[in-house]
Motif scaffolding. Structure first.
Motif, PDB file in Angstrom:
ATOM      1  N   SER A 181       0.843  -1.203   0.000  1.00 55.53           N
ATOM      2  CA  SER A 181       0.000   0.000   0.000  1.00 55.53           C
ATOM      3  C   SER A 181       0.870   1.243   0.000  1.00 55.53           C
ATOM      4  O   SER A 181       1.995   1.224   0.500  1.00 55.53           O
ATOM      5  CB  SER A 181      -0.874   0.039   1.258  1.00 55.53           C
ATOM      6  OG  SER A 181      -1.589  -1.162   1.375  1.00 55.53           O
ATOM      7  N   CYS A 182       0.308   2.324  -0.512  1.00 52.63           N
ATOM      8  CA  CYS A 182       0.975   3.625  -0.397  1.00 52.63           C
ATOM      9  C   CYS A 182       0.926   4.040   1.081  1.00 52.63           C
ATOM     10  O   CYS A 182      -0.135   3.996   1.694  1.00 52.63           O
ATOM     11  CB  CYS A 182       0.251   4.660  -1.251  1.00 52.63           C
ATOM     12  SG  CYS A 182       0.786   6.360  -0.911  1.00 52.63           S
ATOM     13  N   PRO A 183       2.074   4.411   1.689  1.00 51.72           N
ATOM     14  CA  PRO A 183       2.076   4.771   3.115  1.00 51.72           C
ATOM     15  C   PRO A 183       1.315   6.071   3.376  1.00 51.72           C
ATOM     16  O   PRO A 183       0.921   6.365   4.500  1.00 51.72           O
ATOM     17  CB  PRO A 183       3.565   4.939   3.434  1.00 51.72           C
ATOM     18  CG  PRO A 183       4.201   5.287   2.135  1.00 51.72           C
ATOM     19  CD  PRO A 183       3.403   4.571   1.069  1.00 51.72           C
ATOM     20  N   GLU A 184       1.081   6.847   2.331  1.00 53.77           N
ATOM     21  CA  GLU A 184       0.436   8.141   2.471  1.00 53.77           C
ATOM     22  C   GLU A 184      -1.090   8.015   2.457  1.00 53.77           C
ATOM     23  O   GLU A 184      -1.779   8.489   3.352  1.00 53.77           O
ATOM     24  CB  GLU A 184       0.901   9.055   1.331  1.00 53.77           C
ATOM     25  CG  GLU A 184       0.828  10.527   1.627  1.00 53.77           C
ATOM     26  CD  GLU A 184       1.839  10.963   2.669  1.00 53.77           C
ATOM     27  OE1 GLU A 184       1.464  11.797   3.508  1.00 53.77           O
ATOM     28  OE2 GLU A 184       2.979  10.458   2.661  1.00 53.77           O
ATOM     29  N   CYS A 185      -1.619   7.341   1.418  1.00 51.38           N
ATOM     30  CA  CYS A 185      -3.078   7.309   1.240  1.00 51.38           C
ATOM     31  C   CYS A 185      -3.664   5.907   1.447  1.00 51.38           C
ATOM     32  O   CYS A 185      -4.879   5.760   1.499  1.00 51.38           O
ATOM     33  CB  CYS A 185      -3.460   7.833  -0.138  1.00 51.38           C
ATOM     34  SG  CYS A 185      -2.799   6.824  -1.473  1.00 51.38           S
ATOM     35  N   GLY A 186      -2.801   4.911   1.529  1.00 46.52           N
ATOM     36  CA  GLY A 186      -3.298   3.567   1.803  1.00 46.52           C
ATOM     37  C   GLY A 186      -3.815   2.821   0.586  1.00 46.52           C
ATOM     38  O   GLY A 186      -4.288   1.687   0.710  1.00 46.52           O
ATOM     39  N   VAL A 187      -3.735   3.425  -0.588  1.00 44.40           N
ATOM     40  CA  VAL A 187      -4.194   2.711  -1.783  1.00 44.40           C
ATOM     41  C   VAL A 187      -3.349   1.448  -1.934  1.00 44.40           C
ATOM     42  O   VAL A 187      -2.125   1.474  -1.759  1.00 44.40           O
ATOM     43  CB  VAL A 187      -4.133   3.615  -3.048  1.00 44.40           C
ATOM     44  CG1 VAL A 187      -2.703   3.963  -3.427  1.00 44.40           C
ATOM     45  CG2 VAL A 187      -4.828   2.943  -4.231  1.00 44.40           C
ATOM     46  N   SER A 188      -4.034   0.286  -2.171  1.00 44.47           N
ATOM     47  CA  SER A 188      -3.313  -0.989  -2.114  1.00 44.47           C
ATOM     48  C   SER A 188      -3.106  -1.562  -3.519  1.00 44.47           C
ATOM     49  O   SER A 188      -3.496  -0.955  -4.520  1.00 44.47           O
ATOM     50  CB  SER A 188      -4.081  -1.968  -1.234  1.00 44.47           C
ATOM     51  OG  SER A 188      -5.371  -2.153  -1.773  1.00 44.47           O
ATOM     52  N   ARG A 193       5.074   2.983  -6.303  1.00 49.24           N
ATOM     53  CA  ARG A 193       4.788   4.223  -7.010  1.00 49.24           C
ATOM     54  C   ARG A 193       3.279   4.456  -6.959  1.00 49.24           C
ATOM     55  O   ARG A 193       2.508   3.737  -7.595  1.00 49.24           O
ATOM     56  CB  ARG A 193       5.262   4.105  -8.456  1.00 49.24           C
ATOM     57  CG  ARG A 193       5.079   5.396  -9.228  1.00 49.24           C
ATOM     58  CD  ARG A 193       5.528   5.230 -10.668  1.00 49.24           C
ATOM     59  NE  ARG A 193       6.244   6.415 -11.113  1.00 49.24           N
ATOM     60  CZ  ARG A 193       7.217   6.377 -11.986  1.00 49.24           C
ATOM     61  NH1 ARG A 193       7.614   5.237 -12.494  1.00 49.24           N
ATOM     62  NH2 ARG A 193       7.779   7.502 -12.362  1.00 49.24           N
ATOM     63  N   CYS A 194       2.877   5.451  -6.189  1.00 46.81           N
ATOM     64  CA  CYS A 194       1.461   5.788  -6.055  1.00 46.81           C
ATOM     65  C   CYS A 194       1.145   6.858  -7.098  1.00 46.81           C
ATOM     66  O   CYS A 194       1.935   7.775  -7.299  1.00 46.81           O
ATOM     67  CB  CYS A 194       1.186   6.312  -4.652  1.00 46.81           C
ATOM     68  SG  CYS A 194      -0.458   7.033  -4.453  1.00 46.81           S
ATOM     69  N   ALA A 195      -0.009   6.713  -7.750  1.00 46.02           N
ATOM     70  CA  ALA A 195      -0.390   7.673  -8.792  1.00 46.02           C
ATOM     71  C   ALA A 195      -0.421   9.090  -8.217  1.00 46.02           C
ATOM     72  O   ALA A 195      -0.079  10.058  -8.882  1.00 46.02           O
ATOM     73  CB  ALA A 195      -1.755   7.295  -9.364  1.00 46.02           C
ATOM     74  N   GLU A 196      -0.845   9.193  -6.950  1.00 43.27           N
ATOM     75  CA  GLU A 196      -0.982  10.511  -6.367  1.00 43.27           C
ATOM     76  C   GLU A 196       0.268  10.992  -5.640  1.00 43.27           C
ATOM     77  O   GLU A 196       0.625  12.168  -5.704  1.00 43.27           O
ATOM     78  CB  GLU A 196      -2.164  10.506  -5.388  1.00 43.27           C
ATOM     79  CG  GLU A 196      -2.701  11.904  -5.148  1.00 43.27           C
ATOM     80  CD  GLU A 196      -3.774  11.927  -4.070  1.00 43.27           C
ATOM     81  OE1 GLU A 196      -4.470  10.907  -3.899  1.00 43.27           O
ATOM     82  OE2 GLU A 196      -3.889  12.973  -3.410  1.00 43.27           O
ATOM     83  N   HIS A 197       0.952  10.075  -4.926  1.00 38.16           N
ATOM     84  CA  HIS A 197       2.045  10.492  -4.055  1.00 38.16           C
ATOM     85  C   HIS A 197       3.433  10.167  -4.580  1.00 38.16           C
ATOM     86  O   HIS A 197       4.422  10.409  -3.877  1.00 38.16           O
ATOM     87  CB  HIS A 197       1.847   9.906  -2.662  1.00 38.16           C
ATOM     88  CG  HIS A 197       0.591  10.401  -2.015  1.00 38.16           C
ATOM     89  ND1 HIS A 197      -0.560   9.628  -1.942  1.00 38.16           N
ATOM     90  CD2 HIS A 197       0.278  11.604  -1.475  1.00 38.16           C
ATOM     91  CE1 HIS A 197      -1.506  10.337  -1.354  1.00 38.16           C
ATOM     92  NE2 HIS A 197      -1.030  11.541  -1.072  1.00 38.16           N
ATOM     93  N   GLY A 198       3.513   9.584  -5.754  1.00 36.92           N
ATOM     94  CA  GLY A 198       4.833   9.298  -6.312  1.00 36.92           C
ATOM     95  C   GLY A 198       5.486   8.100  -5.653  1.00 36.92           C
ATOM     96  O   GLY A 198       4.804   7.255  -5.060  1.00 36.92           O
TER      97      GLY A 198
END
Ligand SMILES: [Zn+2]
Length: 408
Positions: A46-53, A85-90
């Motif tokens: 998951s993204c550590p920022e937004c949690g998207v998995s 690599r998160c679409a929003e947070h890089g």
């Protein structure tokens, strides 16, 4: 090593998918145990920022953590840590179940540090676990800061404030206590009026309400008075009875010092006898005191007046107590003892806050007690390198905080 044994270590570490122990190396001579941990092929994070998995590893880098010793073997955990690599947070490093970001220790090792730091100086603890003390302090600072910052001060109404010396010389920090919860809630460098301002700001950013603080107990210093009047406008001030009494004890001592110039033999080695409560004297001291009390000494008159002052706090009715104190001051003035008269003027200048005790019944006995624990810890540690370390230690001693990692 057998797969079975790897599973055993995996369980001991509390790891679950996608993480697993892939190897265990044991160096008998170095007394060192190395556990290698890796994630399963194709695992997602998951993204550590937004949690998207559902994010695959973008890249990895190898990191190493000190873990709790297995018996006397220093134990280290090494792992490839993925970034996603998160679409929003890089590109971000994933959160790990065994350690917080930027720490070289596992959570369990940090929990061990936090459990031990309450019992011994950091230098001792650091030597015991074989780490440099600045690394240990970094862990302690982190968890104490988090715990201090997560305090909820809603409902704080009665405050005690007192300073404590941080280093030899003139360095002070000021401790603010919740007199109802009986714990220190805020510690700050200095002992001037700005410490109260800093406290009121802290209170407001931690759920408290400055207007709700109805009682403050403090010494008679101008600095705290100014600070309280300006920053805690609804508070009634009570002057701490132990501070008030210590001014009177100093006055008695001054009379003794003056008089001992002319009565060397009579007053030699009697200093503490006049300052201690009669109940705390040894039998021999009591006998000697009784003999001295029969002498026509100024010290005896000062001592007797000081004993009579203590009754002010014993009288139940506030108006009677106030009247008693007025009469006591008249007697002090009539005695002609200059140090006593100076103390009487001090009482008159701080009258409302002295009398206030009969309404609030608050004292800084709690802070006096905490202060002796703080000074004892300071002596054990042979001082602190910085006020930041000293303040952190005070929070640990006085704060009743739950400082440490949350272990799932
Ligand atoms: Zn994100």
């Amino acid at each position: 090593m057998q797969a079975q044994d790897l599973l055993l270590f995996q369980a001991a570490l509390g790891l679950s998918a996608p993480w697993q122990v892939t190897s265990v190396e044991f160096d008998r001579d170095a007394r060192r145990l190395d556990l290698r941990v890796d994630f399963l092929k194709g695992a997602t994070f998951s993204c550590p920022e937004c949690g998207v998995s559902g994010l695959k590893a973008y890249d990895t880098s190898e990191k190493c953590w000190r873990h709790m010793d297995f018996w006397q073997h220093q134990t280290y955990l090494t792992a490839r840590v993925p970034r996603v690599r998160c679409a929003e947070h890089g590109v971000r490093q994933v959160a790990l179940p065994w350690a917080r970001p930027q720490s070289g220790f596992t959570l369990l090792f940090e929990a061990l540090i936090m459990a031990m730091v309450a019992e011994m100086p950091v230098a001792t603890l650091a030597a015991l676990v074989g780490e440099h003390d600045t690394r240990v302090w970094r862990v302690v600072h982190h968890y104490v800061d988090v715990a201090v910052d997560s305090q909820d001060l809603a409902g704080l109404e009665r405050v005690g404030v007192d300073e404590t010396s941080s280093r030899r010389g003139h360095d002070y920090v000021t401790v603010f206590a919740d007199l109802d919860q009986r714990r220190g809630v805020f510690v700050v460098e200095g002992k001037d009026h700005e410490t109260v301002q800093a406290f009121s700001l802290f209170l407001q950013t931690h759920g408290g309400d400055v207007g709700q603080v109805s009682e403050v107990c403090q010494d008679m210093s101008e600095a705290f008075l100014k600070g309280t009047r300006e920053n805690l406008p609804e508070a009634q001030i009570t002057f701490d009875r132990y501070h008030v009494r210590s001014h009177l004890s100093k006055a008695v001592d001054e009379v003794r010092r003056q008089e001992s110039k002319h009565h060397k033999d009579l007053l030699r080695n009697t200093r503490y006898m006049w300052l201690k409560r009669p109940a705390n004297l040894t039998d021999r001291q009591r006998d000697l005191l009784d003999e001295l009390l029969a002498q026509p000494l100024e010290t005896v008159r000062a001592y007797t007046l000081a004993q009579q002052f203590d009754s002010f706090y014993e009288i139940a009715d506030p108006d009677t107590a106030q009247e008693y104190l007025r009469r006591w001051i008249i007697e002090v003035d009539a005695s002609g003892l200059e140090p006593g008269k100076r103390f009487a003027r001090m009482l008159e200048d701080h009258w409302d806050g002295v009398i206030r005790w009969h309404h609030s019944q608050i004292s800084n006995g709690l802070l006096e007690g905490l202060n002796s624990l703080i000074q004892a810890a300071k002596r054990r540690a042979r001082g602190y390198r910085s006020n930041r370390n000293f303040i952190t230690m005070i929070y640990l001693i006085a704060g009743k905080l739950n400082a440490g990692p949350v272990i799932a």
